[in-house]
Every structure is written in structure tokens, then in C-alpha cells.
Motif scaffolding. Structure first.
Motif, PDB file in Angstrom:
ATOM      1  N   PRO A  62      32.857  36.800  27.361  1.00 39.74           N
ATOM      2  CA  PRO A  62      32.599  38.246  27.435  1.00 39.74           C
ATOM      3  C   PRO A  62      33.634  39.038  28.249  1.00 39.74           C
ATOM      4  O   PRO A  62      33.938  40.163  27.934  1.00 39.74           O
ATOM      5  N   GLY A  63      34.177  38.445  29.290  1.00 36.95           N
ATOM      6  CA  GLY A  63      35.168  39.176  30.099  1.00 36.95           C
ATOM      7  C   GLY A  63      36.316  38.282  30.489  1.00 36.95           C
ATOM      8  O   GLY A  63      36.169  37.056  30.543  1.00 36.95           O
ATOM      9  N   GLY A  64      37.473  38.884  30.737  1.00 35.93           N
ATOM     10  CA  GLY A  64      38.602  38.120  31.278  1.00 35.93           C
ATOM     11  C   GLY A  64      39.499  37.473  30.244  1.00 35.93           C
ATOM     12  O   GLY A  64      40.487  36.823  30.613  1.00 35.93           O
ATOM     13  N   ALA A  65      39.154  37.633  28.957  1.00 36.95           N
ATOM     14  CA  ALA A  65      40.017  37.030  27.927  1.00 36.95           C
ATOM     15  C   ALA A  65      40.552  38.080  26.964  1.00 36.95           C
ATOM     16  O   ALA A  65      41.394  37.782  26.120  1.00 36.95           O
ATOM     17  N   SER A  66      40.063  39.327  27.096  1.00 40.30           N
ATOM     18  CA  SER A  66      40.348  40.340  26.068  1.00 40.30           C
ATOM     19  C   SER A  66      41.839  40.617  25.907  1.00 40.30           C
ATOM     20  O   SER A  66      42.305  40.934  24.812  1.00 40.30           O
ATOM     21  N   PHE A  67      42.612  40.451  27.007  1.00 45.22           N
ATOM     22  CA  PHE A  67      44.049  40.760  26.911  1.00 45.22           C
ATOM     23  C   PHE A  67      44.774  39.805  25.950  1.00 45.22           C
ATOM     24  O   PHE A  67      45.886  40.096  25.498  1.00 45.22           O
ATOM     25  N   LYS A 120      28.608  32.886  24.486  1.00 44.02           N
ATOM     26  CA  LYS A 120      27.354  33.668  24.518  1.00 44.02           C
ATOM     27  C   LYS A 120      26.255  32.718  24.941  1.00 44.02           C
ATOM     28  O   LYS A 120      26.523  31.529  25.153  1.00 44.02           O
ATOM     29  N   GLU A 121      25.042  33.225  25.015  1.00 47.39           N
ATOM     30  CA  GLU A 121      23.957  32.407  25.550  1.00 47.39           C
ATOM     31  C   GLU A 121      23.845  31.048  24.843  1.00 47.39           C
ATOM     32  O   GLU A 121      23.810  30.994  23.602  1.00 47.39           O
ATOM     33  N   ASN A 122      23.804  29.994  25.614  1.00 48.11           N
ATOM     34  CA  ASN A 122      23.676  28.620  25.097  1.00 48.11           C
ATOM     35  C   ASN A 122      24.822  28.179  24.187  1.00 48.11           C
ATOM     36  O   ASN A 122      24.656  27.288  23.359  1.00 48.11           O
ATOM     37  N   PHE A 123      25.952  28.830  24.275  1.00 49.12           N
ATOM     38  CA  PHE A 123      27.115  28.436  23.473  1.00 49.12           C
ATOM     39  C   PHE A 123      28.351  28.638  24.352  1.00 49.12           C
ATOM     40  O   PHE A 123      28.694  29.777  24.706  1.00 49.12           O
ATOM     41  N   SER A 124      28.953  27.537  24.723  1.00 50.82           N
ATOM     42  CA  SER A 124      30.048  27.642  25.694  1.00 50.82           C
ATOM     43  C   SER A 124      31.332  28.156  25.048  1.00 50.82           C
ATOM     44  O   SER A 124      31.542  28.029  23.834  1.00 50.82           O
TER      45      SER A 124
END
Ligand SMILES: Cc1cc2nc3c(=O)[nH]c(=O)nc-3n(C[C@H](O)[C@H](O)[C@H](O)COP(=O)(O)O)c2cc1C
Length: 172
Positions: A62-67, A120-124
């Protein structure tokens, strides 16, 4: 070496200029030269240079990879847990070497943490990337390094950055 260490910063803004193949190759050389516990060499490197793929990698968590969607090249770093019980250390050292070689090439680069993060939830994030790139389950995903030509200047560090109180001698 210290010149490179002072100059290196995490760079997340890249120009659209193509990254020279020989620079990427030297960054991979650096990763392959990293030390490895018991000489097991569990690391593997997946070079991703297709914009659609880097877009998908940017959605790993969700965060920290968008770039990563703007990174001309992403390198996914994995370690075989069946080959080495310290694959985390081995892959981390390889990643650090690669970040330093990227700086030496005057390229911008940033580590994106994948190990222990959720897509996301329950999926790494790891499972997401293993599925996306066809990585076998025993190949654990440590991180992705996004690489490109730097867009703008990010100041390096100087000696005032050093927290020398963190250094202890003979006793904590
Ligand atoms: C283990 C580790 C995980 C990191 N994960 C991320 C990440 O997921 N996304 C990101 O944009 N930067 C990530 N970074 C980069 C840090 O944010 C960065 O190193 C820190 O802010 C210090 O800045 P500098 O690298 O410019 O010295 C990570 C760095 C390390 C060492």
C-alpha cells in the motif's frame, strides 16, 4: 569508498532516460560479489525493465513502493531459504552493495522493503511478487531496488550527520 557512502541517498525521482545496460550489469556484478555465509550464495536477481511490470511492482504494497512505476529498472532480490538459513543477511548485503554501485554509476536508487510486508489483507507482498514474476516459493523476496537516472539533486551527507555517540569501545 567513503566519498560514495557520503554521496549516496535514497532517490525516488527519475528521468525517463534509459539506463545503460552496462551500468545495470555492473550493479548486478556488485550483488554477485557480496559475501555469503558458508559460501552458500542463495541470492537471485530479477531485472525488470518493462514499464507495465514496474507499474505492477509499484502496487506490491500500500505505501512505499509507488515510485517504482517511474523507475526505468527495478531489481527484485530473492534468497533461497532452502540453501541458507541466513538468506536475509546474504540478500541484505547484496542489496547494500548494489545501492553503492548504483551511486558509483551516478544513478539514483532506493530499497523497497518487501519481506514482512502485506500486499493486502492475508496476502503478502512477497506472494504477490512471486506470482507476478514466477518466482518459486523457496525463493524468499527481500526487497526491490528501483533504479534510474536522478531527477534533481539530493544533497549528500557530511560529517555532521555522524552520530558518534553510537560508537562504543570495549563496553556499551
Ligand atoms: C531495510 C530498508 C527498507 C526500506 N524500505 C523502503 C521502502 O519500502 N520504500 C522507500 O521508499 N524507501 C525505503 N527505504 C529507504 C529509507 O527510507 C532511506 O534509506 C532512509 O529514509 C534514509 O535516507 P537515505 O537512504 O537517503 O540515507 C528502506 C531502507 C532500508 C534500509
Amino acid at each position: 569508498m567513503l566519498d560514495i557512502l557520503y554521496k549516496r541517498r535514497s532517490v525516488r525521482r527519475f528521468t525517463t532516460e534509459k539506463v545503460e545496460e552496462e551500468k545495470i550489469d555492473r550493479i548486478l556484478e556488485a550483488g554477485l560479489l557480496a559475501p555469503s555465509s558458508k559460501s552458500k550464495y542463495p541470492c537471485e536477481f530479477i531485472v525488470c525493465d518493462q514499464p507495465e511490470l514496474n507499474l505492477k511492482l509499484s502496487e506490491s504494497k500500500p505505501g512505499g513502493a509507488s515510485f517504482l512505476k517511474y523507475a526505468p529498472v527495478s531489481i527484485v532480490i530473492t534468497g533461497d531459504e532452502e540453501k541458507s538459513d541466513v538468506w536475509i543477511e546474504d540478500t541484505s548485503i547484496a542489496a547494500a552493495y548494489m545501492l553503492l554501485q548504483a551511486e558509483k554509476e551516478d544513478l539514483g536508487a532506493t530499497w523497497v522493503q518487501i519481506r514482512g510486508r502485506e500486499h493486502k489483507e492475508n496476502f503478502s507482498a512477497e506472494e504477490y511478487i512471486q506470482e507476478l514474476l514466477g518466482i518459486p516459493k523457496n525463493q524468499k523476496v527481500l526487497a526491490i531496488i528501483g533504479i534510474g537516472h536522478k531527477d534533481g539533486l539530493k544533497e549528500g551527507r557530511d560529517k555532521s550527520f555522524l552520530k558518534r555517540e553510537k560508537i562504543h569501545r570495549n563496553h556499551f
